[in-house]
Design a protein around this motif. Structure first.
Motif, PDB file in Angstrom:
ATOM      1  N   GLU A 176       0.823  -1.207   0.000  1.00 24.60           N
ATOM      2  CA  GLU A 176       0.000   0.000   0.000  1.00 24.60           C
ATOM      3  C   GLU A 176       0.859   1.260   0.000  1.00 24.60           C
ATOM      4  N   ASP A 177       2.084   1.159   0.519  1.00 26.63           N
ATOM      5  CA  ASP A 177       2.962   2.312   0.588  1.00 26.63           C
ATOM      6  C   ASP A 177       3.361   2.816  -0.792  1.00 26.63           C
ATOM      7  N   PHE A 178       3.403   1.957  -1.799  1.00 29.03           N
ATOM      8  CA  PHE A 178       3.703   2.453  -3.145  1.00 29.03           C
ATOM      9  C   PHE A 178       2.470   2.500  -4.051  1.00 29.03           C
ATOM     10  N   VAL A 179       1.397   1.764  -3.687  1.00 28.29           N
ATOM     11  CA  VAL A 179       0.197   1.775  -4.525  1.00 28.29           C
ATOM     12  C   VAL A 179      -0.646   3.015  -4.243  1.00 28.29           C
ATOM     13  N   GLN A 180      -0.738   3.422  -2.975  1.00 25.69           N
ATOM     14  CA  GLN A 180      -1.626   4.541  -2.637  1.00 25.69           C
ATOM     15  C   GLN A 180      -1.236   5.847  -3.321  1.00 25.69           C
ATOM     16  N   PRO A 181       0.054   6.231  -3.404  1.00 25.38           N
ATOM     17  CA  PRO A 181       0.362   7.466  -4.147  1.00 25.38           C
ATOM     18  C   PRO A 181      -0.109   7.424  -5.590  1.00 25.38           C
ATOM     19  N   LEU A 182       0.036   6.276  -6.249  1.00 25.32           N
ATOM     20  CA  LEU A 182      -0.431   6.158  -7.632  1.00 25.32           C
ATOM     21  C   LEU A 182      -1.948   6.232  -7.691  1.00 25.32           C
ATOM     22  N   ARG A 183      -2.636   5.598  -6.738  1.00 22.29           N
ATOM     23  CA  ARG A 183      -4.096   5.631  -6.699  1.00 22.29           C
ATOM     24  C   ARG A 183      -4.591   7.062  -6.490  1.00 22.29           C
ATOM     25  N   LYS A 184      -3.974   7.783  -5.562  1.00 18.73           N
ATOM     26  CA  LYS A 184      -4.379   9.170  -5.289  1.00 18.73           C
ATOM     27  C   LYS A 184      -4.109  10.057  -6.497  1.00 18.73           C
ATOM     28  N   GLY A 185      -2.969   9.819  -7.161  1.00 22.99           N
ATOM     29  CA  GLY A 185      -2.651  10.632  -8.333  1.00 22.99           C
ATOM     30  C   GLY A 185      -3.628  10.427  -9.468  1.00 22.99           C
ATOM     31  N   VAL A 186      -4.010   9.172  -9.738  1.00 18.55           N
ATOM     32  CA  VAL A 186      -4.983   8.884 -10.791  1.00 18.55           C
ATOM     33  C   VAL A 186      -6.345   9.472 -10.425  1.00 18.55           C
ATOM     34  N   GLU A 187      -6.708   9.337  -9.150  1.00 18.71           N
ATOM     35  CA  GLU A 187      -7.987   9.883  -8.686  1.00 18.71           C
ATOM     36  C   GLU A 187      -8.027  11.401  -8.842  1.00 18.71           C
ATOM     37  N   HIS A 188      -6.927  12.068  -8.499  1.00 12.24           N
ATOM     38  CA  HIS A 188      -6.873  13.522  -8.622  1.00 12.24           C
ATOM     39  C   HIS A 188      -6.894  13.946 -10.089  1.00 12.24           C
ATOM     40  N   PHE A 189      -6.232  13.171 -10.947  1.00 10.80           N
ATOM     41  CA  PHE A 189      -6.238  13.478 -12.385  1.00 10.80           C
ATOM     42  C   PHE A 189      -7.647  13.381 -12.958  1.00 10.80           C
ATOM     43  N   LEU A 190      -8.379  12.330 -12.582  1.00  8.07           N
ATOM     44  CA  LEU A 190      -9.728  12.160 -13.118  1.00  8.07           C
ATOM     45  C   LEU A 190     -10.673  13.249 -12.615  1.00  8.07           C
ATOM     46  N   GLU A 191     -10.459  13.685 -11.381  1.00  9.23           N
ATOM     47  CA  GLU A 191     -11.299  14.762 -10.854  1.00  9.23           C
ATOM     48  C   GLU A 191     -11.038  16.081 -11.575  1.00  9.23           C
ATOM     49  N   ASN A 192      -9.812  16.307 -12.026  1.00 11.87           N
ATOM     50  CA  ASN A 192      -9.438  17.571 -12.683  1.00 11.87           C
ATOM     51  C   ASN A 192      -9.062  17.340 -14.143  1.00 11.87           C
ATOM     52  N   LYS A 193      -9.683  16.342 -14.764  1.00 12.58           N
ATOM     53  CA  LYS A 193      -9.282  15.944 -16.112  1.00 12.58           C
ATOM     54  C   LYS A 193      -9.445  17.082 -17.107  1.00 12.58           C
ATOM     55  N   GLU A 194     -10.588  17.750 -17.084  1.00 15.24           N
ATOM     56  CA  GLU A 194     -10.842  18.792 -18.071  1.00 15.24           C
ATOM     57  C   GLU A 194      -9.875  19.954 -17.898  1.00 15.24           C
ATOM     58  N   GLU A 195      -9.673  20.371 -16.663  1.00 16.14           N
ATOM     59  CA  GLU A 195      -8.741  21.470 -16.432  1.00 16.14           C
ATOM     60  C   GLU A 195      -7.331  21.065 -16.829  1.00 16.14           C
ATOM     61  N   TYR A 196      -6.972  19.830 -16.539  1.00 17.49           N
ATOM     62  CA  TYR A 196      -5.617  19.381 -16.843  1.00 17.49           C
ATOM     63  C   TYR A 196      -5.372  19.359 -18.349  1.00 17.49           C
ATOM     64  N   ALA A 210       0.064  11.749  -1.627  1.00 16.60           N
ATOM     65  CA  ALA A 210      -0.398  11.506  -2.996  1.00 16.60           C
ATOM     66  C   ALA A 210       0.519  12.256  -3.936  1.00 16.60           C
ATOM     67  N   SER A 211       1.486  11.579  -4.473  1.00  8.41           N
ATOM     68  CA  SER A 211       2.493  12.239  -5.292  1.00  8.41           C
ATOM     69  C   SER A 211       2.707  11.431  -6.551  1.00  8.41           C
ATOM     70  N   VAL A 212       2.509  12.091  -7.695  1.00  4.77           N
ATOM     71  CA  VAL A 212       2.656  11.403  -8.973  1.00  4.77           C
ATOM     72  C   VAL A 212       3.048  12.433 -10.025  1.00  4.77           C
ATOM     73  N   ARG A 213       3.905  12.025 -10.936  1.00  2.41           N
ATOM     74  CA  ARG A 213       4.271  12.888 -12.057  1.00  2.41           C
ATOM     75  C   ARG A 213       3.473  12.459 -13.273  1.00  2.41           C
ATOM     76  N   ILE A 214       3.039  13.442 -14.060  1.00  2.35           N
ATOM     77  CA  ILE A 214       2.215  13.152 -15.238  1.00  2.35           C
ATOM     78  C   ILE A 214       2.886  13.745 -16.466  1.00  2.35           C
TER      79      ILE A 214
END
Length: 1725
Positions: free
Chosen positions: A263-283, A299-303
């Motif tokens: 979970e220590d490496f999966v959760q940052p990716l999960r949070k990043g994908v979730e945040h991307f989908l929430e702000n998809k249009e703006e992004y 929640a840290s991810v590079r896109i």
């Protein structure tokens, strides 16, 4: 039953301890399983189990001690807590759903008297009392588990008690439990929310979480997450790390650690994908947005956007394909890949082309090793990062390969949690066996036992020799006058002492032998034989170090806590040295002598040293090597930066030991051979895919294979370019027909382009229509009569042909193409000739005629290059007009067949019609193309030169296509072989490396490296493991580093300094993931040894952490001798301020400009005091502040280290400057208030520490900072300004900003120095801190030469020779010139120019310097001379001798030997050979290709003809093997029809006999099964597997209903038929044919008579004894005479409910309860 008898007669505490033993606990589980499986067979055993659970296991009185002494009371309290933990473990294992359902059902049956065991009322009541005790214990200790599992059991008990009305008090107690469950349910959600929001689970909630069964086996969970997992809303199943108390089992422990780590490496990716989908249009609108971060720090991810797939490769290092993606150029250019941590090899990335509808998971890779080595020339860039700077990302696909497409744009998510560090540890957690019941460490790690014994190898030593004590040798080499307390793990003095003893030989050291008791390490007998004073004096150990040293050598698990500067590394080195001294070391013995190994106390396995970081590991191993000169040490891992350890790497040791076995060498050679062949084939395919010329097919493998499959005629004509209109001799022009073909194709292409552009522009609208027509008219008509210029049409082809080729193609195209038949080759020749012409024009050495020939040849090469480039570019664009080669071949095949049938049919007696030649549509097309008769040889009979040029080129490209297919097949075959060979090679190397590690004395690894190389450790089998900085390592990382052979574990660290770090803060705060194994063992009361004397900090600095963090810390005498910091009045100072902090939105970090600016100025000031940059370190608590400091620091401070506190644990420096950053209006200080970070921050300095921060805000928020603030106030070591002091004048200056340092430019006080220097000048500088030796005098020198000329140099430099010009008369010429004063006139050459007469025949004159002698000058004036040797008149230099002149007059020379005439230069006469061709006809029919050789083999007896062979076999077939004329022809391979013994005709090679060929002709054959199949001729029908559909029948005559081949076995018949069930004659059911009706449970409704006499209607298969009668009956109670109606099945036990009867029963129960309590008290006493 035997199990219950063993445990049932003891007290509750003893029973619990007995069951919780490792062996009995599994038996308890087996006992519960047995009861569940045999639920209807043994009620007696179940009753005993229930009573044991209620009266013993669920008992509250577990032996808590009464009055006792303080130590005994503490020990008793700890034992009581341990028993309670074990009680909870048993209750948890007993609360199984199936077992509780069994209790519920059987209790109900017992209450009805329906069980197989006769149950009396007293016994039933006893069971209910036991059930109440059990339920009460579960609800009190496991409330969240009890609320889910116990309601049915409690309701059943309440129903029974309410119906019987015999025990109201027990009924009330059960009702209370039911109410308690309702309260738990009501508060559960709110409590759960509180837990989730505020963090920190309650102990009850943690027990509940640990009691829950995991949803799936953790060993089957995939390490790489899935897209569904990232998108689901459901919270993952996690359980916190149990920091106090045991785990239920090893599986429970591993499950918890695995899920938390994953979970220590999966959760940052999960949070990043979730945040991307929430702000998809703006992004998607904001293209510049490269990185998203949630409000939470975890929640840290590079896109990245615009990622495209480039191509795929086959890797040598991993199995499977490697995919190369193209990064946007903007990204590749902007990122500093040299320093950036983006896209490191081993990162996990997720790619999606449809906004997370589908996803591809991949891991990044480094370039192959050979490519890294080849590109290592670029020292400025890591070669592994060089590809990224070019925009290439190399990955291997983990999941979702089916969603990969080449022409899509992908969005890529990169998780900042480094996946490589997790992958190997998670994989080992899934398969480790290091914690099984037999392992020595499992009882501590899983069961949390506090009793520590001696190591297992000491016990084995005692059993081996039958002794109770083991001898242990201690090294005592150190001299008495050197105090070993001065050793320190982080101290320069420690290194200095080690250097004094770097020649220490552990085998020649003085040794002290002590005895270790094998019964108890703390026994008095063993304590007496340890010479405490001798060890303290000789080894330099203080009392705490001695206790830790002794404990580590005599304990299977030892924990050593070392506060800052107390010598953790030193004590670790002493422990390892002692273990090595008692080990049978190979280098010490010269060989591994069996007797020495047997007598050694320490086992002959390597000692494993583990550290979390590479830096810490290298540091420890370097010190160990300095201590022991002949140490056999191996450092595993590729990130070693130490030069000392270079020769101790695994690879270097492998070379030194020469452990390569024969099999390994053989596999290695085979792999290299196959790789070389694969590389050549890949290059061939690359050329065949994009041809740029006419191939020489016999120069590469796939081409040669293709030629062997072609007819001889076609094979011969493809050997040169003339057939295709491109002769190899460039002087011969390209055929006109080929030029016309190219021109017509280009014309049509141009027409298409114009028509396409015109149509596309016309459709754009009316406004453009007229404009287009005008432009078209201006360009002119487009018709067939237009005259095109060939150069103009072909000029643009050259760039694509030459300039865009890769390096390999430019260097190797000559080896694939015929001479002068490729565009690139012709361009090379063109440029070569261009260079020749340029050089000739520059030197003027070539004759004009030669230049004319070169110009003509250059034009030929250029024209040919243009034509060839045009052909292959048009072909690549599918614009080259060529006929359909398949139709051409089919037509030629029909013509040839017609010609052959007229001749061969009468001779063979066969009659084949023309129509039978049609191709079989079912034949494999690829196979046809590769067969030799695809071209059939129509061209030899009908004439290949009759084909048109277009047909020839179509045929050529068909051959290229066939060669490409063959090459690709060969690549696949070689790759399959390579994969197998690499696997064998890897296994061989793994075994060899494991054996090498097993023979070493010490093996060093990082924890990640140990997990990655777990297979090596399993082979090496280390029994002793030493872990440095163990308190900073995650528990999962330590567990994965251990093997099942580990018998002794030594943990060295300090849990009060930095804890393990995680990527997800929630896992630290709520799930205790940051609690290390080191700290968890301390919390579970395991023996702890603490070092208490610090050798690092001056006393006032060390005093800051004594009290707030450490209870006690002593100062070594040497720290009182430290010098004071120069230029300041205080060695410790806290500069407090109120300047507010800043927030970095992108980094989610903090910074404070005021603090950074001040510390940069202060650093400059300290360097001016004479300190070296390496003596100063700037620490900060935030990454944002670190970057700001590096930005503001001046260039004069290069070498000063700036880093974060978290990266500086275990290190030190003379002066530490600390920036705390936090200062805000809310007084939030974040993790600056965490004690661990405070401890590390304040314990790094030796001589001086200067802190900048908001002390008032810190003290308001943190109690620790309050205590530190009081200490600072007591010592007057804080304030709003720092006081500086000038060393020279004694002036003091207060500074609080960087600008305050400006007047103090040189580190002084701002006054003039004005001190008299040694040269008598006064110092003109401002006050400076350093000596005047550092500031040399810059004034002019006042010394004079002997002629009183002034010196022009500076005072501090030595006077140079006088350069003042003086008029002097030079000797011997007498000229007067201005000469430097210091130069002698005799030695000065006169430069005056005069005219002198040269010594040539014509007496020419020349202007020369006066000092030059005419004897050394040659006359270079051009004159005409008649050469004496030949009589020719030539223009030459006047002074050049005749014998050196080479006459360049052209003459016609006749060679006397051969009478050939040749025009040569005059000077070449006699030195040049005849170069005319020999041209003589040879015996083989070819002509001699050598130049004239009259004197060398004129009869050609030794001549070797290298022309192509033209011989024929005895049947007249031409030799189709491509070999030279001098070689021997191989057997003829021409295919001819031959009759076989079976009567069939087959096409065989000419040399092959029919008897040796196995016929493959298919023949219709009747098989034993009755089907008719085509079987190859000569094969038995019995051996053939029939592939027809199965038509067999079962024994009942039903056809097989499953589609399968006839030769496969039929499954059981599934045809449904009516069958008698055997219960009643007329009961039937529709069942599958193979099933037996007697085993089927009949569901028909029938009437059954019960024991009570009533009749009921129920299912046929039910037993009447199990049916409850629900008829109402009239009952009269005999005891009281009362009457009532009652349900029939309750008649036997339902008591009278009249008030009088109930009152009597209640009175009896109360009396019974009183008697029972008296009885219990008597039993207790």
């Amino acid at each position: 039953m035997e199990f219950l008898q063993k445990v049932g007669a003891s007290s509750p505490a003893q029973i619990i301890n007995t069951i919780c033993d490792s062996s009995h606990l599994s038996k308890w589980d087996e006992h519960i399983d047995f009861l569940v499986k045999n639920k209807d067979k043994d009620d007696k055993l179940l009753v005993k189990t229930v009573i044991l659970l209620g009266t013993k296991i669920s008992c509250d009185n577990l032996g808590r001690g009464g009055e006792a002494e303080e130590d005994e009371e503490e020990q008793a309290e700890w034992k009581y807590r341990e028993v309670c933990e074990k009680q909870v473990k048993i209750l948890t294992r007993s609360c199984r759903k199936d077992f509780l359902e069994l209790l519920t059902s059987r209790t109900s049956f017992w209450s009805l008297g329906k069980g197989k065991l006769p149950m009396e009322k007293d016994e039933l009541e006893r069971i209910l009392v036991s059930l109440h005790s059990f339920c009460q214990a579960v609800i009190s200790k496991l409330p969240y588990l009890g609320k889910d599992l116990l309601p049915n059991l409690i309701c059943t008990a309440i129903g029974i008690l309410a119906g019987s009305q015999q025990n109201p008090s027990l009924l009330h107690q059960f009702s209370s439990l039911q109410q308690k469950i309702q309260e738990i349910n009501a508060s559960f959600e709110s409590e759960k929310e509180v837990v989730v929001k505020k963090g920190g689970f309650t102990p009850e909630f943690e027990r509940y979480l640990h009691s829950k069964e995991p949803p799936q086996d953790f060993r089957k969970i995939e390490i790489v997450p899935t897209l569904q997992e990232l998108l689901q809303d459901k919270r993952p199943f996690l359980r916190p790390n149990k920091i106090v108390g045991p785990y239920h089992s090893p599986e429970h422990y591993l499950d918890v650690q695995f899920r938390l780590l994953r979970e220590d490496f999966v959760q940052p990716l999960r949070k990043g994908v979730e945040h991307f989908l929430e702000n998809k249009e703006e992004y998607l609108k904001t293209k510049g947005k490269k990185k998203f971060k949630n409000q939470q720090q975890d929640a840290s991810v590079r896109i990245y956007t615009g990622i495209t797939l480039d191509h795929t490769e086959k890797s040598k290092e991993i199995s499977g394909k490697v995919y190369l993606f193209k990064l946007p150029q903007e990204l590749a250019r902007k990122v500093n890949w040299k320093k950036s941590k983006k896209l490191l090899p081993g990162c996990l990335v997720m790619l999606t082309s449809d906004c997370c509808e589908t996803a591809i998971f991949a891991t990044t890779l480094a370039p192959p090793f050979d490519k890294v080595r080849r590109e290592n020339r670029n020292k400025d860039m890591d070669p592994r990062r060089l590809e990224l700077s070019e925009g290439i990302l190399r990955v291997t696909i983990e999941k979702g390969e089916e969603h990969l497409e080449k022409h899509l744009n992908y969005i890529m998510f990169e998780c900042e949690a480094y996946f490589e560090a997790y992958r190997h540890n998670l994989a080992i957690l899934q398969k480790t066996k290091a914690l099984n019941d037999e392992s020595a460490m499992g009882k501590f790690i899983v069961d949390a036992k506090s009793s520590i014994g001696i190591p297992s190898y000491l016990k084995r030593y005692g059993r081996r020799f039958g002794v109770n004590e083991a001898p242990l040798k201690l090294p005592c080499r150190f001299p008495v006058e050197v105090e070993q307390d001065d050793y320190d793990d982080d101290d320069d003095y420690f290194l200095e002492i080690i250097n004094n003893f770097n020649n220490f030989n552990i085998n020649q050291a003085e040794k002290v032998e002590v005895k270790i008791s094998l019964t108890s390490p703390d026994a008095p007998s063993s304590a007496e034989v340890w010479p405490d004073s001798l060890i303290n004096r000789e080894m330099g150990l203080d009392a705490n170090q001695y206790e830790a040293y002794k404990g580590a050598l005599t304990s299977e698990l030892s924990i050593i806590q070392g506060p800052p500067g107390t010598g953790k590394t030193f004590i670790g080195l002493q422990i390892v040295k002692t273990l090595l001294l008692n080990k049978a070391r190979k280098r010490a013995l010269g060989t591994n002598h069996p007797l020495a190994i047997r007598n050694a106390v320490v086992p002959n396995s390597p000692i494993l040293i583990l550290c979390y970081t590479n830096h810490a590991l290298d540091q420890f191993l370097e010190l160990l090597l300095r201590e022991i000169q002949d140490l056999d040490l191996i450092r595993v891992g590729g990130q070693c930066k130490s030069e000392i350890l270079t020769g101790h790497s695994l690879q270097q040791q492998r070379y030194k030991m020469e452990m390569n076995r024969k099999e390994e060498k053989q596999y290695f050679r085979m792999v290299k051979q196959q790789e070389a062949q694969l590389s050549l084939l890949c290059n061939e395919i690359k050329q065949l895919e994009n041809p740029r010329g006419i191939f020489c097919f016999d120069m590469f493998n796939s081409g040669m294979t293709t030629l062997l499959k072609l007819p001889l005629t076609l094979r011969h004509i493809l050997g040169n370019g003339e057939w295709l209109g491109v002769p190899e001799d460039v002087s011969k022009s390209v055929e006109l027909e080929l030029k016309e073909m190219v021109l017509s194709s280009m014309e049509k292409k141009k027409k298409k382009e114009r028509s396409f552009s015109a149509s596309s522009i016309t459709q754009n609208g009316k406004k453009g229509k007229g404009k287009i027509l005008e432009e078209e008219n201006e360009d002119g008509n487009i018709n067939d009569n237009e005259d095109y210029d060939m150069d103009e049409l072909l000029e643009h082809r050259l760039a694509d042909t030459y300039y865009y080729q890769d390096k390999f193609e430019q260097n190797h195209h000559h080896s694939y193409y015929l001479s002068n038949c490729s565009a690139a080759g012709c361009l090379d020749k063109f440029r070569e000739i261009e260079n020749k012409i340029f050089n000739a024009n520059e030197t003027g050495s070539s004759h004009p005629r030669d230049l004319y020939n070169l110009e003509y040849e250059k034009e030929d090469y250029l024209n040919r290059a243009k034509i060839l480039a045009a052909i292959f570019d048009l072909k690549q664009d599918n614009q080259l007009e060529l006929p359909n080669v398949d139709k051409l071949l089919q037509l030629q095949k029909r013509k040839l067949f017609q010609a052959r049938t007229k001749i061969w049919n009468p001779l063979l007696g066969v009659n084949v019609e023309i129509g039978e030649i049609e191709e079989d549509e079912d034949e494999d097309e690829e196979e046809n193309q590769e067969m030799a008769y695809v071209f059939t040889e129509p061209f030899r009979t009908l004439g290949v030169h009759k084909l048109k040029m277009r047909e020839r080129w179509a045929l050529y490209f068909k051959v290229v296509e066939i060669a490409l297919g063959i090459g690709r097949k060969m690549v696949v075959e070689i790759e399959e072989k390579l994969e197998v060979l690499r696997m064998h090679l890897k296994d061989e190397r793994l075994e060899l490396d494991g054996m090498l590690l097993g023979s070493a004395d010490v093996v060093g690894m990082t924890t990640t490296g140990a997990a990655k190389n777990q297979a090596l450790l399993e082979i090496a089998r280390p029994q002793i493991v030493v872990i440095e900085e163990a308190a900073e390592i995650l528990e999962a990382h330590i567990v994965t580093s251990l093997t099942k052979d580990c018998n002794q574990l030594i943990l060295i660290g300090d849990h009060l300094q930095l804890r393990p770090s995680t990527n997800v803060y929630q896992l630290e705060h709520k799930y205790h993931m940051n609690v290390s194994l080191f700290e968890r063992m301390i919390m579970n009361k395991l023996t702890l040894h603490t070092l208490k004397t610090q050798h690092r900090m001056r006393p006032e600095i060390a005093d800051l952490i004594v009290g707030p963090i450490y209870e006690q810390l002593f100062n070594h005498p040497k720290v009182h001798l430290y010098p004071s910091v120069k230029g300041v009045t205080k060695n410790l100072f806290f500069l407090t301020h109120s300047q507010l902090e800043d927030t970095d939105a992108e980094l989610l970090s903090k910074s404070n400009f005021y603090e950074a600016n001040f510390l940069c100025g202060f650093t400059d000031y300290l360097l001016q005091q004479g300190y070296k940059p390496s003596q100063i370190t700037i620490l900060t608590t935030y990454t944002g502040q670190m970057f700001l400091l590096k930005k503001l620091i001046s260039t004069s401070c290069i070498g000063v280290r700036i880093t974060c506190v978290d990266n500086y644990q275990g290190e030190e420096n003379d002066i530490i400057l600390l920036s705390l950053v936090r200062s805000n209006e809310e007084d939030k200080i974040g993790f600056v208030g965490i004690e661990n970070r405070i401890c590390v921050s304040l314990s790094r300095a030796k001589h001086g520490m200067f802190i900048v921060g908001n002390l008032e805000s810190l003290c308001k928020t943190s109690k620790t900072w309050q205590e530190i603030g009081k200490k600072l106030e007591a010592g007057r070591n804080f304030g709003e300004s720092l006081e500086l002091r000038c060393f020279q004048h004694g002036n003091k200056t207060k500074v609080s900003e960087r600008s305050h340092f400006a007047p103090l430019k040189l580190g002084g006080c701002g006054l003039k120095c004005d001190m008299v220097l040694a040269c008598a000048h006064r110092c003109p500088l401002y006050c400076h801190a350093q000596d005047h030796e550092q500031y040399p005098c810059q004034q002019r020198c006042e010394k004079r030469c002997e002629f009183e000329h002034k010196c022009h140099a500076k005072c501090s430099k030595e006077c140079p020779p006088c350069q003042t010009p003086v008029m002097k008369a030079l000797v011997p010429c007498g000229h007067e010139l201005a000469v430097p004063c210091s130069i002698d006139p005799l030695l000065f050459p006169c430069p005056r120019i005069i005219t002198k007469e040269l010594r040539c025949e014509l007496k020419h004159k020349k202007d020369l310097p006066c000092h030059v002698d005419v004897k050394s000058v040659t006359c270079e004036i051009l004159v005409e001379k008649t050469l004496t040797r030949c009589g020719h008149v030539r223009v030459v230099k006047c002074g050049e001798p005749q014998h050196r002149i080479r006459c360049d007059f052209e003459i016609d020379h006749i060679f006397p030997t051969c009478n050939h005439t040749r025009r040569i230069l005059c000077y070449q006469k006699g030195n040049v050979k005849c170069l005319d061709a020999c041209g003589q006809d040879l015996d083989c029919g070819h002509q001699c290709t050598l130049s004239c050789h009259v004197y060398d083999d004129p009869t050609h007896k030794k001549y070797v003809c290298r022309e192509a062979c033209k011989r024929v076999c005895i049947l007249g077939h031409a030799c189709i093997s491509k070999h030279r004329c001098y070689g021997r022809c191989p057997p003829c391979q021409t295919l001819v029809p031959k009759s076989l013994e079976c009567g069939h005709v087959a096409k065989l090679p000419c040399h092959k006999l029919p008897a040796t060929h196995k016929c493959t002709e298919p023949i219709p054959t009747l098989l034993p099964c009755g089907h008719e199949q085509e079987v190859r001729c000569g094969r038995k029908a019995e051996d053939f597997k029939c592939k027809a559909k199965c038509e067999k029948k079962c024994i009942s005559g039903h056809l097989c209903g499953v589609e399968h081949a006839c030769h496969e076995e039929c499954p059981p018949c599934q045809t449904k038929v009516m069958k008698n069930l055997g219960c009643y004659p007329d009961h039937k059911a529709l069942l599958p044919c193979h099933e037996d009706g007697l085993e089927y449970e009949c569901m028909e409704q029938v009437e059954k008579e019960l024991d009570c006499g009533h009749t009921v209607k129920d299912e046929c298969h039910l037993d009447p004894d199990e049916i409850l009668c629900s008829e109402l009956c009239f009952k009269k109670y005999l005891e009281c005479g009362h009457e009532r109606y009652i349900v029939c099945f309750l008649e036997e036990f339902m008591l009278c409910q009249q008030e009088a009867c109930r009152a009597k029963r209640l009175e009896a129960e109360q009396l019974s309860h009183i008697f029972q309590r008296i009885k219990d008290e008597e039993e207790m006493n």
